[in-house]
Design an enzyme around this catalytic site. Structure first.
Site, PDB file in Angstrom:
ATOM      1  N   TYR A  23      -1.704  -0.251  10.454  1.00 17.42           N
ATOM      2  CA  TYR A  23      -1.919  -0.678   9.068  1.00 17.42           C
ATOM      3  C   TYR A  23      -0.678  -0.378   8.227  1.00 17.42           C
ATOM      4  O   TYR A  23      -0.214  -1.221   7.440  1.00 17.42           O
ATOM      5  CB  TYR A  23      -3.133   0.038   8.487  1.00 17.42           C
ATOM      6  CG  TYR A  23      -3.416  -0.292   7.036  1.00 17.42           C
ATOM      7  CD1 TYR A  23      -4.041  -1.486   6.689  1.00 17.42           C
ATOM      8  CD2 TYR A  23      -3.048   0.587   6.027  1.00 17.42           C
ATOM      9  CE1 TYR A  23      -4.289  -1.787   5.357  1.00 17.42           C
ATOM     10  CE2 TYR A  23      -3.296   0.295   4.697  1.00 17.42           C
ATOM     11  CZ  TYR A  23      -3.912  -0.904   4.359  1.00 17.42           C
ATOM     12  OH  TYR A  23      -4.155  -1.201   3.042  1.00 17.42           O
ATOM     13  N   SER A  48       0.851  -1.184   0.000  1.00 20.44           N
ATOM     14  CA  SER A  48       0.000   0.000   0.000  1.00 20.44           C
ATOM     15  C   SER A  48       0.885   1.231   0.000  1.00 20.44           C
ATOM     16  O   SER A  48       2.051   1.187   0.432  1.00 20.44           O
ATOM     17  CB  SER A  48      -0.897   0.011   1.242  1.00 20.44           C
ATOM     18  OG  SER A  48      -1.536   1.267   1.404  1.00 20.44           O
TER      19      SER A  48
END
Length: 595
Positions: free
Chosen positions: A478, A465
């Site tokens: 995250y 990501s």
């Protein structure tokens, strides 16, 4: 070593030494199994098949022969005796002698494959030849047509391909000179020099290179193949179709033959299959087990009386039109039930891959499989929780047993977690790391081991990501999981490079997927959490960057073997900021964003 039983076949007064793998049947007793005929090229003899023949002999009657001019066969004078039409006559003479009551199945390499192409394109060849596995040897007529097409209507891409192949084939000009090549091979044509050459140019284990005592003479005698055929075929090609089932094994690292030259074979071969692998020219020496397995499966598919069953794996290698780089590949996609995973499955299906799809949501992954089948792909859905390491290992074993070792693995399954790191619960953090990081590591390890063991390369894609390099105060845990995926992928790429296995980290930014609507937000009660999720999901939808655009980047990354791919505009900008001005990333991370 192989226990060869020697005999002889005569064609036009030329005696050909024929060798059968002993032990499959007693002398004088007919072997009812299908007959496989192995044909070598330059400068080899039947010894080329030393490591392949025993494997094939477990299921078939295996015969090889020394082509005229090589090994223990006669060496007629003059170039005309080595024209492809004559060599094809030799092939049919041997086939008739060793298998008079049924067709033979040909596995051929280099010039052996070139002469086999001449044979299979003769009218009625399918009555005598049951199938043909072609390794590193084109049909010279097709090659001439391909070269003319690329040069007669040149575009930069076509011209580049033609020049690249001309460069790879430049040695053939030297081979056709009258005196120099003979002088060269009189000195350099020794087994020790040849083994060292193959080891240096494509990593062939020296001990795997089994050659005849006649190697030097074979090198010189075999030069007639080049003089008798290349210029004639390039000047006056006669491209003929074939009804014989053909499997082209295309070696993408072939020092002599570029993969592009095989792109038009489908126009002539009515029943064509293709396997692309990142391997070199002398596959019978470097990866004999792989070649034997591929040939065995193809032959079993096209023969009667074989004891080897077929699993339908050859279906994905069937070629009906111009092949693309991913045609026939077996691809595994996790988290395939929605979002980027489903879009990636669709993109790979459209490019001719067979798909193995996994997701924790059984209904969703079955729906993806149905969509993939509608696109013409073979797709098999599986339920899988990637946070369960044992389950991932078992899944990899099932894939290998049912479908084979995958060529492509996309570790896509992931979940989200927003909010402050101090507010997140231990359970939330454990689940996030188990899915996002441990799941990627487990999938990469399980399938990576299989790819290494198979020895013909592959590609692993791990979905990271933009959060991996854009620190944010509300995405700390995250971001940590995705940063782990990114650095793990970079490290794994280095580890697997020697095995020709590529590893790519895909780093999307803001993409409209279902992950946002399902993301827990630490530190909020249920009411406020639901409202914040709805607000974020709406923002992502307005951003309008859809998963199919990420899938397109994934496909390009596989084809081009990219290491790190930031996908969206914000990801590309963030990647460069973090690399060149990291202080700016840290400053931005401190800011409270209100919307």
């Amino acid at each position: 070593m192989v226990d060869w039983r020697k005999s002889s076949v005569t064609n036009g007064g030329v005696h050909l030494a024929v060798f059968e793998v002993a032990g499959s049947a007693e002398p004088g007793v007919a072997d009812p199994r299908p007959t496989v005929l192995l044909i070598h090229g330059w400068p080899d003899t039947h010894h080329l098949w030393t490591h392949v023949a025993p494997v094939l002999a477990e299921d078939f009657r295996v015969v090889a022969y020394d082509s005229r001019g090589f090994g223990e066969s006669d060496r007629p004078d003059g170039d005309d005796a080595y024209r492809l039409s004559v060599l094809a006559d030799d092939l049919f003479a041997v086939a008739e002698a060793v298998s008079p009551d049924g067709p033979v199945h040909i596995v051929a390499h280099d010039w052996g494959s070139v002469q086999a192409w001449e044979a299979v394109t003769r009218p009625g060849a399918e009555q005598r030849i049951g199938s043909f596995v072609s390794v590193s040897g084109p049909n010279l007529d097709y090659l001439a047509d391909w070269a003319r097409d690329n040069l007669s209507r040149p575009t930069p891409r076509k011209l580049g391909r033609a020049l690249a192949q001309a460069s790879s084939s430049s040695y053939t000009v030297f081979f056709q000179l009258p005196v120099l090549p003979k002088m060269f091979f009189s000195v350099a044509g020794t087994p020790a020099v040849w083994r060292e050459f193959l080891h240096r140019v494509e990593g062939t284990p020296r001990e795997n290179v089994v050659v005849a005592d006649t190697l030097g003479d074979d090198m010189i005698s075999g030069l007639r193949l080049y003089r008798a055929n290349i210029r004639q075929k390039l000047r006056n090609p006669e491209s003929r179709p074939t009804a014989v089932p053909v499997l082209e094994v295309v070696n993408e690292r072939d020092i002599a033959l570029r993969p592009a030259i095989f792109a038009d074979t489908y126009r002539h071969a009515q029943r064509l299959w293709r396997r692309n692998t990142p391997t070199g020219h002398w596959l019978p020496y470097t990866r004999p087990g792989y070649l034997a397995d591929v040939a065995r499966e193809f032959i079993a598919t096209h023969s009667t009386g074989s004891r080897t069953g077929t699993s339908g794996r050859m279906d994905r290698a069937r070629v009906f039109s111009r092949p693309n780089p991913l045609s026939g590949k077996l691809a595994v996609v996790t988290g395939a039930g929605s979002g980027i995973g489903r879009a990636t499955a669709r993109a790979l299906a459209e490019r001719g891959c067979e798909l193995v799809l996994a997701d924790i949501d059984t209904a969703a992954v079955e729906e993806t499989a149905q969509e993939s089948k509608a696109a013409g792909a073979s797709a098999s859905p599986y339920e899988l929780d990637v946070s369960d390491t044992a389950a991932v290992t078992d899944f990899a074993d099932v894939v290998r047993a049912r479908h084979g070792v995958p060529d492509i693995v996309v570790n896509n399954a992931g979940i989200g977690l927003a909010g402050g790191a101090l507010d997140a619960t231990d359970e939330q953090i454990d689940r996030l790391l188990d899915v996002n990081l441990r799941g990627v590591v487990s999938g990469s390890r399980a399938f990576g081991r299989q790819m290494v063991e198979r020895g013909v390369g592959g590609h692993i894609v791990n979905i990271a990501s933009a959060a991996a390099f854009t620190p944010q105060r509300t995405l700390g845990v995250y971001a940590a999981s995705k940063a782990g995926v990114l650095l793990f992928s970079e490290s794994l790429r280095a580890e697997l490079a020697e095995h020709r296995i590529g590893v790519t980290a895909i780093c999307p930014g803001i993409v409209d997927t279902a992950i946002v609507a399902n993301t827990p937000i630490a530190g909020l009660d249920a009411t406020h959490e639901a409202a914040e999720r709805d607000r974020l999901a709406g923002w992502y939808r307005r951003r309008g960057f859809t998963p199919d655009r990420v899938a397109d980047d994934i496909v390009r990354a596989i084809i081009r073997d990219k290491a790190v791919v930031p996908v969206t505009a914000e990801a590309k900008i963030g990647y460069r900021i973090y690399r060149f001005t990291p202080w700016l990333s840290r400053f931005a991370a401190r800011q409270k964003v209100t919307r």
